[in-house]
Structures are given as C-alpha cells and as structure tokens.
Design an enzyme around this catalytic site. Structure first.
Site, short mmCIF file in Angstrom:
data_model
loop_
_atom_site.label_atom_id
_atom_site.label_comp_id
_atom_site.label_asym_id
_atom_site.label_seq_id
_atom_site.Cartn_x
_atom_site.Cartn_y
_atom_site.Cartn_z
N GLY A 39 46.11 -10.25 -22.63
CA GLY A 39 46.53 -11.30 -23.54
C GLY A 39 45.62 -12.51 -23.38
O GLY A 39 44.99 -12.68 -22.34
N GLN B 195 42.98 -21.26 -23.69
CA GLN B 195 42.13 -20.65 -22.66
C GLN B 195 40.67 -20.56 -23.10
O GLN B 195 39.78 -20.33 -22.28
CB GLN B 195 42.64 -19.26 -22.29
CG GLN B 195 44.00 -19.27 -21.61
CD GLN B 195 44.44 -17.85 -21.28
OE1 GLN B 195 44.99 -17.16 -22.11
NE2 GLN B 195 44.16 -17.42 -20.06
N CYS C 25 46.28 -13.77 -14.78
CA CYS C 25 45.90 -14.67 -15.85
C CYS C 25 44.38 -14.83 -15.84
O CYS C 25 43.81 -15.07 -14.79
CB CYS C 25 46.57 -16.03 -15.64
SG CYS C 25 46.18 -17.24 -16.92
N LEU C 26 43.75 -14.68 -17.00
CA LEU C 26 42.28 -14.80 -17.05
C LEU C 26 41.81 -16.19 -16.64
O LEU C 26 40.68 -16.35 -16.21
CB LEU C 26 41.76 -14.47 -18.46
CG LEU C 26 41.87 -12.99 -18.88
CD1 LEU C 26 41.36 -12.81 -20.30
CD2 LEU C 26 41.11 -12.08 -17.93
N HIS D 134 54.19 -14.91 -21.47
CA HIS D 134 53.12 -15.56 -20.69
C HIS D 134 52.18 -16.33 -21.62
O HIS D 134 51.82 -17.48 -21.35
CB HIS D 134 52.36 -14.47 -19.90
CG HIS D 134 51.17 -14.96 -19.13
ND1 HIS D 134 51.09 -14.87 -17.76
CD2 HIS D 134 49.99 -15.51 -19.55
CE1 HIS D 134 49.92 -15.38 -17.36
NE2 HIS D 134 49.23 -15.76 -18.42
N GLU D 135 51.81 -15.69 -22.74
CA GLU D 135 50.85 -16.34 -23.64
C GLU D 135 51.48 -17.49 -24.42
O GLU D 135 50.83 -18.51 -24.64
CB GLU D 135 50.24 -15.31 -24.62
CG GLU D 135 49.50 -14.15 -23.96
CD GLU D 135 48.45 -14.58 -22.93
OE1 GLU D 135 47.89 -15.68 -23.06
OE2 GLU D 135 48.21 -13.80 -21.99
N HIS E 2 51.28 -20.56 -22.49
CA HIS E 2 49.99 -21.25 -22.58
C HIS E 2 49.95 -22.24 -23.75
O HIS E 2 49.30 -23.28 -23.67
CB HIS E 2 48.85 -20.24 -22.78
CG HIS E 2 48.32 -19.63 -21.51
ND1 HIS E 2 47.74 -20.37 -20.51
CD2 HIS E 2 48.27 -18.34 -21.09
CE1 HIS E 2 47.35 -19.56 -19.53
NE2 HIS E 2 47.66 -18.32 -19.85
ZN LIG Z 1 47.35 -16.64 -18.71
#
Ligand SMILES: [Zn+2]
Length: 177
Positions: free
Chosen positions: A46, A51, A97-98, A139-140, A143
């Site tokens: 995701g 991000q 998480c990226l 999660h996204e 963000h």
């Molecule tokens: Zn993340």
C-alpha cells in the site's frame, strides 16, 4: 510512468492532513500510475500520497501477494477520498511501512471495515472487507490523517525502536530499501 521519491519517517509531510481530490483528470491518473509503480518497485502492499510528497487524499493498495485465492480485489487498486464509515471486530497483525524501513510492529485494529471512496474517474464506491485488505486500507487511510503505525505502540515499545527511528529521521536509510 515515473518513480516517485519516497518520504521517510521524520519528514513533516507525513504528519500533515490531506485534502480531498476534486479534479479527476489525466494528471490524477498519471500520478496514481506513478504511485503504483513506486509501490511495486519498493515491494509494498500500500502507498498513500503523503509518502510521495503529495497532499491529495489518495491511496493505492495491492494485496495480491498476501491474500488467499478466495479473496476478491486482487489487482492493484486506487482509492480516492477514502472514508472508513464502519468498523467492527478486533485483531492484531504485524505491519510494515515503506516510510519506516526495516521496522515491523504488531498493531491492534478493527478486523472488518466498510469504506466509501471514489475511483480514479470519480465514481462513488462502497466496499466492505476484512483480513489483510481491511488492514492495509486502515494503515493507508491513517497516512491521509498524518498518523503512523508506530503511534499505536506503547511508550515502552516505541522506546525500543528509538535508535532505528532516529537513524531514519537523520536520513540513514538502510541499504537496499
Ligand atoms: Zn505506511
């Protein structure tokens, strides 16, 4: 398509609120495709617009590598202006998480969700889901509100990650990420 620069823990944009998308044009489509390419290249499930340094309310999900066969929605998909309107159940799943490379944490969240969103053309959608898909969407969407998975940790658990987090915020990103 182009690869976008990932923003890492410590970058102020990850703490900002996004604003809703009103223009559904070819630029938005191109941006979403660039996000998909960036997510896939970095082997993520995701990605949210902040991000990659953009404050539009847009997330990309691809759980095709994680889901079992009976699940639907196996293609990468795009959720514009997502809003989670129902939550139920409870489960603990390990997340990554990226923007916080090499950190994995167990997070407790609702198990089933109902999310309303728009697709890339602006059509209204309504989705009920559970499992990994529901997890990644939560999660996204976090963000988009400036919230990160580590915010759910107790202060003791967060302390254990302190030196890793400090390194990331100083720009010392682990090799190969
Ligand atoms: Zn993340």
């Amino acid at each position: 398509m182009a690869l976008l620069d990932l923003k890492y823990y410590g970058d102020p944009i990850l703490r900002k609120e996004t604003h809703s998308v009103k223009e559904f044009d070819s630029e938005l489509e191109r941006f979403a495709q660039d996000m998909i390419e960036t997510m896939t290249t970095n082997i993520g499930v995701g990605l949210a617009a902040p991000q990659v340094d953009d404050l539009r309310s847009l997330i990309i999900i691809d759980v095709s590598s994680e889901e079992d066969e009976e699940e639907e929605n196996l293609e990468p998909f795009i959720l514009v202006n997502p809003d989670i309107i129902e939550l139920s159940g409870n489960c603990v799943i390990e997340e990554g998480c990226l923007s916080i490379p090499e950190v994995r944490v167990e997070v407790e969240r609702p198990e089933e969700i109902r999310v309303i969103y728009q697709d890339i053309k602006g059509n209204k959608k309504d989705l009920k889901c559970d499992g990994i898909l529901a997890r990644v969407i939560q999660h996204e969407v976090d963000h988009l509100r400036g919230r990160l998975m580590i915010d759910y940790l107790s202060s003791v658990k967060r302390d254990l990650l302190k030196s890793k987090l400090q390194k990331i915020s100083r720009g010392e990103i682990p090799a190969g990420v």
